[in-house]
Design a protein around this motif. Sequence first.
Motif, short mmCIF file in Angstrom:
data_model
loop_
_atom_site.label_atom_id
_atom_site.label_comp_id
_atom_site.label_asym_id
_atom_site.label_seq_id
_atom_site.Cartn_x
_atom_site.Cartn_y
_atom_site.Cartn_z
N LYS A 1 -16.75 9.79 2.55
CA LYS A 1 -16.36 9.57 1.15
C LYS A 1 -14.84 9.61 1.05
N GLU A 2 -14.32 9.04 -0.05
CA GLU A 2 -12.87 8.95 -0.20
C GLU A 2 -12.19 10.31 -0.10
N ASN A 3 -12.74 11.32 -0.81
CA ASN A 3 -12.04 12.61 -0.78
C ASN A 3 -12.14 13.28 0.59
N LYS B 1 -8.34 -0.31 0.53
CA LYS B 1 -7.08 -0.31 -0.24
C LYS B 1 -7.00 0.83 -1.25
N ASP B 2 -8.09 1.06 -1.99
CA ASP B 2 -8.08 2.11 -3.00
C ASP B 2 -7.80 3.47 -2.38
N THR B 3 -8.47 3.72 -1.25
CA THR B 3 -8.28 4.99 -0.57
C THR B 3 -6.83 5.15 -0.13
N VAL B 4 -6.22 4.08 0.37
CA VAL B 4 -4.82 4.13 0.79
C VAL B 4 -3.95 4.56 -0.38
N MET B 5 -4.17 3.95 -1.56
CA MET B 5 -3.39 4.28 -2.74
C MET B 5 -3.52 5.75 -3.10
N ARG B 6 -4.77 6.22 -3.16
CA ARG B 6 -4.98 7.62 -3.55
C ARG B 6 -4.42 8.58 -2.51
N LEU B 7 -4.55 8.18 -1.23
CA LEU B 7 -4.03 9.02 -0.16
C LEU B 7 -2.52 9.14 -0.27
N LEU B 8 -1.84 8.00 -0.49
CA LEU B 8 -0.38 8.02 -0.58
C LEU B 8 0.09 8.89 -1.74
N SER B 9 -0.63 8.80 -2.87
CA SER B 9 -0.17 9.58 -4.02
C SER B 9 -0.47 11.06 -3.84
N ALA B 10 -1.38 11.40 -2.91
CA ALA B 10 -1.68 12.81 -2.65
C ALA B 10 -0.64 13.47 -1.74
N LEU B 11 0.22 12.65 -1.10
CA LEU B 11 1.21 13.20 -0.16
C LEU B 11 2.46 13.68 -0.92
N ASP B 12 3.22 14.61 -0.30
CA ASP B 12 4.50 14.96 -0.94
C ASP B 12 5.52 13.86 -0.66
N ARG B 13 6.67 13.91 -1.35
CA ARG B 13 7.56 12.77 -1.34
C ARG B 13 8.09 12.44 0.06
N GLU B 14 8.46 13.48 0.82
CA GLU B 14 9.03 13.22 2.14
C GLU B 14 8.00 12.52 3.04
N ASP B 15 6.77 13.06 3.04
CA ASP B 15 5.73 12.46 3.86
C ASP B 15 5.45 11.02 3.45
N ARG B 16 5.39 10.81 2.11
CA ARG B 16 5.08 9.47 1.63
C ARG B 16 6.15 8.47 2.09
N THR B 17 7.43 8.90 1.97
CA THR B 17 8.52 8.02 2.42
C THR B 17 8.36 7.71 3.91
N GLN B 18 8.02 8.74 4.69
CA GLN B 18 7.88 8.52 6.14
C GLN B 18 6.73 7.58 6.44
N ILE C 1 -11.95 11.57 3.42
CA ILE C 1 -10.90 10.90 4.19
C ILE C 1 -9.54 11.50 3.85
N ILE C 2 -9.29 11.67 2.54
CA ILE C 2 -8.00 12.22 2.13
C ILE C 2 -7.84 13.64 2.64
N GLY C 3 -8.92 14.41 2.58
CA GLY C 3 -8.87 15.77 3.10
C GLY C 3 -8.54 15.81 4.59
N ALA C 4 -9.13 14.87 5.35
CA ALA C 4 -8.86 14.83 6.80
C ALA C 4 -7.42 14.44 7.06
N ALA C 5 -6.91 13.48 6.28
CA ALA C 5 -5.56 12.96 6.52
C ALA C 5 -4.50 14.00 6.22
N GLU C 6 -4.81 14.92 5.31
CA GLU C 6 -3.81 15.91 4.90
C GLU C 6 -3.32 16.78 6.06
N HIS C 7 -4.15 16.90 7.11
CA HIS C 7 -3.75 17.75 8.23
C HIS C 7 -2.98 16.99 9.29
#
Lengths: 480, 480
Positions: free
Chosen positions: B112-114, B137-154, B116-122
């Motif tokens: 499920k989407e959450n 695509k949707d998951t990518v969007m939600r995943l990116l917005s769940a990251l902090d700014r430095e990680d997202r930029t990287q 995947i996002i939970g796994a990616a956080e580590h």
Amino acid sequence: MPYDQTKHESSLQATLAQIVGLLDKQELVSSVSLKQSPQKQDLVQTIVAKQQLVELQKRLDQLHPADLAFVLEGLPLDRRERVWGLVRADRRGAVLLELSDAVRDHLLGEMKENEIIGAAEHLDSDEIAYLLPSLPKDTVMRLLSALDREDRTQVQTALTFPPGTVGSLMGFDMVTVREEVDVEVVLRYLRKLGGLPDRADQLFIVDRAGTLKGVLPTKALLIHSPDVPVAEVMNREPIVFHTDDPAREAVLAFERYDLISAPVVNLHQQLVGIITIDAVMDFINEAAQREQLKKVGLKEEEDIFAPLWKSAKNRWAWLATNLVTAFIASRIIGVFEGTIEKLVAVAALMPIVASIAGNTGNQTVALVIRGLALDQINPSKMHRLLFKEIGISFMNGAVWGSIVGLFAFVFYAQLPLALVMAGAVMLNLLIASLVGVFIPLTLHKLGRDPVLGSSVMLTAVTDSMGFFIFLGLATVLLLQ
Amino acid sequence: MPYDQTKHESSLQATLAQIVGLLDKQELVSSVSLKQSPQKQDLVQTIVAKQQLVELQKRLDQLHPADLAFVLEGLPLDRRERVWGLVRADRRGAVLLELSDAVRDHLLGEMKENEIIGAAEHLDSDEIAYLLPSLPKDTVMRLLSALDREDRTQVQTALTFPPGTVGSLMGFDMVTVREEVDVEVVLRYLRKLGGLPDRADQLFIVDRAGTLKGVLPTKALLIHSPDVPVAEVMNREPIVFHTDDPAREAVLAFERYDLISAPVVNLHQQLVGIITIDAVMDFINEAAQREQLKKVGLKEEEDIFAPLWKSAKNRWAWLATNLVTAFIASRIIGVFEGTIEKLVAVAALMPIVASIAGNTGNQTVALVIRGLALDQINPSKMHRLLFKEIGISFMNGAVWGSIVGLFAFVFYAQLPLALVMAGAVMLNLLIASLVGVFIPLTLHKLGRDPVLGSSVMLTAVTDSMGFFIFLGLATVLLLQ
């Protein structure tokens, strides 16, 4: 200014061109002075030539040994020997290690015994052991007696391990410490040593008997305060190899666990050496290169400047094998010459049956060899794999058999011929998938390298069986 | 007790068997309880099943992520999903990175989407970037917005570099220091950090603007006394890569100079990332695997447990291409059906001419592709290479042409036929060597991968030309 890799690659090519240019000019100068030889001009030209030599030598001295090896491999035999003569004696050993087998053998053949021994003196004992098999027996003897006792023992140790074992890849350049001391003592010891072996990302902890107790990552020395005891920060369960472990296992472990180095122990768990990522990468590269060449039946790498007949002979074993299988296929066709005379269309169609099965079979072979290399195929998955390949060959047979049958019908307008063609393609695809699974597995079980013979054997079967099935079916079903 | 690699491999296989066994027992228990379902026995069996689950989970938690990936790849789809459900959420990301593409896509499809996002956080940002292309695509969007700014930029930085560039392989986990400080300050800083990135064999020295000034090997921190200034022990000319350098160049440099890590800079020489030996090794492995599969026309790796039609489709592009070339060869034979009817022996002999040339041609192709990969072939060596291959094909033509001619004479006792056969083999070998040099070189110049099409194209030429030359010569010279 940091060193720029992109510029570096093109600068290497430029160096190569420059060296060739300098050597050409020198040849020109010496030929001119031989013809004209008025004393004065001769002198001037000798001076110019000498200056150029000095310039060239300076350029060579600045190159990394690996780059020097690259330049040498790109030169024709006579120029290669002249440039080699300009390489400093203390760098020759390092360059020899980096050369391809064919070029190394050429240069070693040109060197005098004392030059070889001089070059080897600047190498580590595992590196000397690596070179020994390429040297004449007498030279090996003299070289060994020129080493000090510790080095000689290490060289002899390295030579006792057959190629393809961890022992044959290991080095001896490592730092050992005791677990009773603390970080401060280790740091003082390292400063006294004044250096650390390359790729040493860990020190090894041994007891008085030399038994490996664990490892101490150099990282731990940096992040822990000096008064912490080693026993507290060491890793007591590192990944360890035995000297007689297959090298392939080390490759898998280095890849899987992203190792930089690992200790090697003997049967008594005593530390005897270190295996590092660069030895593992060299092994992977050499194995991959050997595989690519072996797949098309080349015995060894070829020096592009080596004599013709040497290269021709390198390719013969495979040609001979292949010719035998082609002769067999030819005789199978010969048996059906009566059928071909009566129905000449089969002669034009028969290569299609052989070719399409050869191709699917080789796909199966590639997947099975890959599965074996990655340890993914084991007895429990065998029947699964076999069922799958048979299933695919049925699907492919239905699809491609129909297409081929249609092609036959379009060109010859004979329905029975088209049906025989389709049936023959299906049958031969089935055979191809069975043989494509069993040949590499059997070679693997017999302890032989499946890369070496699988493809030739498979093509021999799909060719012969393709001709036999198609011509046989045509004889029985179409000639009544 | 150090960890034993040999025992470890067999213990992994045992784990796999054990997991299968546990799952089987569970299936048995649940099917039994469904049928009988007397309340009490049901309860006991539920307890037993739960205990086994706990045991299994404990075993899974102890496995290295790479080993867990190995186990998952060895399980059929339904069992794979059940075991995946038992893997701890914080370890799933690491396992996903280690899985083969086919198996990763399967498991991601089941999550499920959450989840995947939970796994990616580590994961580190470069690892997240590696996974993104496999996600919806949707998951990518939600995943990116769940990251902090430095990680997202990287992550976004990493995604801007196309596959096959150094930028796409680099990571962001590195330690930077200033050149003005001394060793003591660096050591204190590292102790405060309490850890160092994996594979960090050097720290990077940057100025205020982020420009790379050099590197400081961690080794230097160990062997120099704490009061030495960094500026004195740093390496000011390290090997540096640009984000848009081809990854292949990094591979060559890591192999040639035995690197563990290297800094990556942008066009302004500012440090943007680090490339490490494990990323390079992964790239080498993936490239090598892709090559092996591409050579036989497989689009991608196959999951042994994937549905049949998926695997069958994977193999079709190549079969279709090959069929076209086989049809062409067949039509060439078709043109000469008149000759075959009158002289049926040529039908049996023609595959030999095609086959022997196909084999020598593929040897040439393999050597040229190897030379291209190792950067050994450049314009200055082209004519040399070509002359050499032509020379070898003349020698091979003389030797093997005679043998083949002799074979034809033995079986058909017609000297003219034997001579035509020998001549056709010589001519076709010459063509094979020319085509074997030019096809890979042309593909390479066009910027395409010579591994991909060279062998198919070569065989198409040697087959068609083999049939054409032999049947043509036979028609002109033997049928008068």
